[in-house]
Motif scaffolding. Structure first.
Motif, PDB file in Angstrom:
ATOM      1  N   GLU A 120      44.081  36.713  24.607  1.00  0.00           N
ATOM      2  CA  GLU A 120      43.374  35.458  24.302  1.00  0.00           C
ATOM      3  C   GLU A 120      44.211  34.529  23.439  1.00  0.00           C
ATOM      4  O   GLU A 120      44.136  33.301  23.568  1.00  0.00           O
ATOM      5  N   GLN A 121      45.020  35.114  22.563  1.00  0.00           N
ATOM      6  CA  GLN A 121      45.854  34.304  21.675  1.00  0.00           C
ATOM      7  C   GLN A 121      47.158  33.855  22.341  1.00  0.00           C
ATOM      8  O   GLN A 121      47.961  33.153  21.729  1.00  0.00           O
ATOM      9  N   GLY A 122      47.349  34.280  23.596  1.00  0.00           N
ATOM     10  CA  GLY A 122      48.531  33.853  24.338  1.00  0.00           C
ATOM     11  C   GLY A 122      49.792  34.610  23.976  1.00  0.00           C
ATOM     12  O   GLY A 122      50.898  34.104  24.217  1.00  0.00           O
ATOM     13  N   HIS A 123      49.644  35.806  23.438  1.00  0.00           N
ATOM     14  CA  HIS A 123      50.819  36.582  23.019  1.00  0.00           C
ATOM     15  C   HIS A 123      51.324  37.573  24.079  1.00  0.00           C
ATOM     16  O   HIS A 123      52.341  38.237  23.862  1.00  0.00           O
ATOM     17  N   THR A 124      50.604  37.690  25.192  1.00  0.00           N
ATOM     18  CA  THR A 124      51.013  38.654  26.221  1.00  0.00           C
ATOM     19  C   THR A 124      51.381  37.944  27.509  1.00  0.00           C
ATOM     20  O   THR A 124      51.015  36.789  27.736  1.00  0.00           O
ATOM     21  N   THR A 125      52.112  38.641  28.330  1.00  0.00           N
ATOM     22  CA  THR A 125      52.481  38.126  29.641  1.00  0.00           C
ATOM     23  C   THR A 125      52.032  39.130  30.690  1.00  0.00           C
ATOM     24  O   THR A 125      51.670  40.259  30.374  1.00  0.00           O
ATOM     25  N   ARG A 126      52.060  38.697  31.949  1.00  0.00           N
ATOM     26  CA  ARG A 126      51.575  39.522  33.048  1.00  0.00           C
ATOM     27  C   ARG A 126      50.096  39.845  32.837  1.00  0.00           C
ATOM     28  O   ARG A 126      49.418  39.253  32.018  1.00  0.00           O
ATOM     29  N   SER A 127      49.606  40.816  33.570  1.00  0.00           N
ATOM     30  CA  SER A 127      48.197  41.174  33.469  1.00  0.00           C
ATOM     31  C   SER A 127      48.007  42.310  32.473  1.00  0.00           C
ATOM     32  O   SER A 127      48.751  43.291  32.487  1.00  0.00           O
ATOM     33  N   THR A 128      47.012  42.176  31.638  1.00  0.00           N
ATOM     34  CA  THR A 128      46.624  43.273  30.762  1.00  0.00           C
ATOM     35  C   THR A 128      45.756  44.231  31.558  1.00  0.00           C
ATOM     36  O   THR A 128      44.787  43.830  32.187  1.00  0.00           O
ATOM     37  N   VAL A 129      46.140  45.503  31.546  1.00  0.00           N
ATOM     38  CA  VAL A 129      45.408  46.516  32.309  1.00  0.00           C
ATOM     39  C   VAL A 129      44.507  47.284  31.350  1.00  0.00           C
ATOM     40  O   VAL A 129      44.970  47.779  30.316  1.00  0.00           O
ATOM     41  N   VAL A 130      43.229  47.368  31.703  1.00  0.00           N
ATOM     42  CA  VAL A 130      42.252  48.014  30.833  1.00  0.00           C
ATOM     43  C   VAL A 130      41.583  49.164  31.581  1.00  0.00           C
ATOM     44  O   VAL A 130      41.219  49.039  32.755  1.00  0.00           O
ATOM     45  N   TYR A 131      41.467  50.310  30.898  1.00  0.00           N
ATOM     46  CA  TYR A 131      40.762  51.467  31.434  1.00  0.00           C
ATOM     47  C   TYR A 131      39.585  51.778  30.507  1.00  0.00           C
ATOM     48  O   TYR A 131      39.719  52.560  29.564  1.00  0.00           O
ATOM     49  N   PRO A 132      38.423  51.166  30.758  1.00  0.00           N
ATOM     50  CA  PRO A 132      37.281  51.324  29.842  1.00  0.00           C
ATOM     51  C   PRO A 132      36.850  52.776  29.649  1.00  0.00           C
ATOM     52  O   PRO A 132      36.446  53.163  28.550  1.00  0.00           O
ATOM     53  N   ALA A 133      36.941  53.581  30.711  1.00  0.00           N
ATOM     54  CA  ALA A 133      36.481  54.963  30.600  1.00  0.00           C
ATOM     55  C   ALA A 133      37.292  55.743  29.585  1.00  0.00           C
ATOM     56  O   ALA A 133      36.789  56.669  28.944  1.00  0.00           O
ATOM     57  N   TYR A 134      38.553  55.360  29.431  1.00  0.00           N
ATOM     58  CA  TYR A 134      39.432  56.063  28.488  1.00  0.00           C
ATOM     59  C   TYR A 134      39.705  55.237  27.230  1.00  0.00           C
ATOM     60  O   TYR A 134      40.469  55.659  26.354  1.00  0.00           O
ATOM     61  N   GLN A 135      39.100  54.038  27.174  1.00  0.00           N
ATOM     62  CA  GLN A 135      39.295  53.139  26.040  1.00  0.00           C
ATOM     63  C   GLN A 135      40.788  52.860  25.806  1.00  0.00           C
ATOM     64  O   GLN A 135      41.284  52.834  24.679  1.00  0.00           O
ATOM     65  N   THR A 136      41.499  52.669  26.912  1.00  0.00           N
ATOM     66  CA  THR A 136      42.940  52.467  26.880  1.00  0.00           C
ATOM     67  C   THR A 136      43.293  51.131  27.511  1.00  0.00           C
ATOM     68  O   THR A 136      42.618  50.660  28.430  1.00  0.00           O
TER      69      THR A 136
END
Length: 472
Positions: free
Chosen positions: A64-80
């Protein structure tokens, strides 16, 4: 990555989270901390955030703050979550909340997870040296077990928690313990070792793919013989490679020194000194596995292992298929096992190996690389025999002759048959059938003698060839 980049990433994150709810809560953890303290190259950066859902929250906030590039990958089941910082776009960073685990099903290693304290997060890890943390904001190292830093200094492998709890929860950690002990050449702490022995039977609940991956990492490490000895002595071999157990204590003939297992370890060590090829190291481990089902004793006390190489190749396929190895890997190891005896009859300097036999072996191997791999295995096997039978000059002589064949264009790697079946039928005036195959085999035998024969002479030989009456 080198230490400079590692420190730059840590400094970047420290600045980004300064003055936010994440300050003081983001921790580097595990292997990166261990390797940093040991002065080793850092392969991966793993992070934990000491907040509920902290890993996902941090990754999303950075996006949200614009500090990352590419896609952020989220795995909610593992909180990763996994992300790339714009300042370091080539480095993948993984982050998770600090967590605790609960194993409800003794037949399964997949636990229920929930947010937990740093102490709870620490105790669920496999080894003290992998349970170190560094606070990104302060740079402080956290050694919650009180053993991690000392164990690095003293070269000791130890579990953070009671080893019976550690290994009963997740018996894969037994194999990881062996892998790290052999990777660094360190001792395993006594209580940890005893816990491994008591819980080795629990490895039956681990998926074959995970067992395979750990086995491959052990064999690919700097001390594969040490890893296999630990596997055997701990009792884990019974669950991982039971087919090798009969080699322990199995006596051999006068050509060898030691048991089949001791010989196998010598060959594995010899191969490991020459190459880091996993296929070759697996072939060294399995090359005499067929002796377990072919051993015979004569009335005079002599010992024979007739056709053990073919039996071994069949067993290799069974073992590697069980462990879910890719087919290409299985084919390579089975081939090397099947052919590791091919040069034995040809003398200490391969003086009895005619050129046509050498070319046939090259053709059988198909590629020059596979041929050289086979030579590495054969030489390693030769050098693990009794001194009077080890033939140190055999493989160098074969390789020298092969180099000459490569220079004059008579080597037969990737050789293409001179004629197709249709061309044979037209030349001989025959119909499809066994006669065609017989003629093709005849032409191949001619090629082993002289692979540079011209077309006119080839046709002349084929027209003059008498097909056996039994095939007509």
């Amino acid at each position: 990555m080198d230490k400079q980049k590692y420190n730059q990433i840590r400094d970047c994150l420290r600045q980004l989270i300064k003055g936010t709810p994440f300050e003081g809560k983001v921790l580097f953890v595990g292997g990166c901390c261990r390797d940093d303290l040991m002065g080793l190259e850092i392969k991966d950066i793993d992070m934990a955030v000491n907040l509920p859902s902290g890993g996902i929250r941090l990754a999303e906030w950075l996006r949200e703050q614009g500090h990352t590039t590419r896609s952020t990958v989220v795995y909610p089941a593992y909180q990763t979550a996994m992300f790339h910082l714009k300042a370091f776009p080539d480095e993948e960073l993984e982050v998770v909340q600090t967590r605790k685990e609960k194993y409800n099903d003794p037949a399964c290693r997949n636990p229920e997870t929930a947010f937990g304290s740093i102490q709870e997060d620490c105790m669920r890890r496999d080894l003290t040296i992998n349970a170190l943390y560094q606070n990104v904001s302060t740079g402080e190292f956290l050694d919650i077990t009180g053993h991690g830093i000392d164990d690095i200094r003293d070269h000791v492998i130890r579990t953070p928690d009671d080893p019976d709890i550690t290994y009963d929860d997740d018996p894969l950690r037994i194999l990881r313990c062996i892998r790290f002990a052999s990777r660094f050449g360190w001792d395993i702490e006594q209580e940890t070792w005893e816990g491994m022995v008591r819980n080795a039977h629990r490895l039956t609940i681990i998926t074959r793919e995970r067992v395979r991956d750990e086995l491959c990492k052990m064999l690919s490490g700097p001390h594969p013989v040490m890893s296999m000895e630990l596997l055997r002595k701990s009792g884990a071999m019974h669950e991982v490679l039971p087919e090798l157990e009969p080699t322990v204590g199995m006596t051999q003939n006068a050509y060898h020194v030691g048991t089949v297992w001791e010989h196998t370890m010598q060959v594995l060590g010899n191969v490991a000194e020459q190459t880091d090829s996993l296929a070759l190291r697996l072939a060294a481990l399995f090359h005499d596995i067929g002796k377990t089902v072919t051993r015979e004793e004569g009335d005079d006390g002599s010992v024979h292992f007739i056709n053990h190489e073919q039996a071994g190749a069949d067993m290799v396929r069974e073992v590697m298929n069980r462990l879910r190895f890719p087919n290409d890997d299985t084919d390579s190891v089975a081939f090397l096992t099947r052919h590791h005896m091919d040069c034995k009859p040809y003398g200490a300097k391969a003086e009895h190996m005619k050129d046509k036999k050498l070319r046939k072996l090259q053709y059988t191997c198909k590629t020059e690389q596979r041929f050289r791999d086979l030579m590495t295995l054969i030489h390693s096997d030769n050098m693990a025999h009794a001194e009077e039978h080890c033939m140190p000059g055999q493989v160098p002589a074969i390789l020298h002759r092969t180099e000459k064949m490569l220079e004059d264009g008579t080597a037969m790697f990737g050789f293409k048959p001179w004629m197709t079946g249709n061309e044979v039928m037209r030349t001989k005036g025959i119909k499809p059938g066994k006669e065609v195959r017989n003629c093709l085999d005849y032409l191949l035998k001619l090629a082993f003698v002289n692979p540079k024969m011209d077309k006119e002479e080839i046709v002349k030989h084929l027209r003059g060839y008498h097909i056996p009456d039994v095939l007509k």
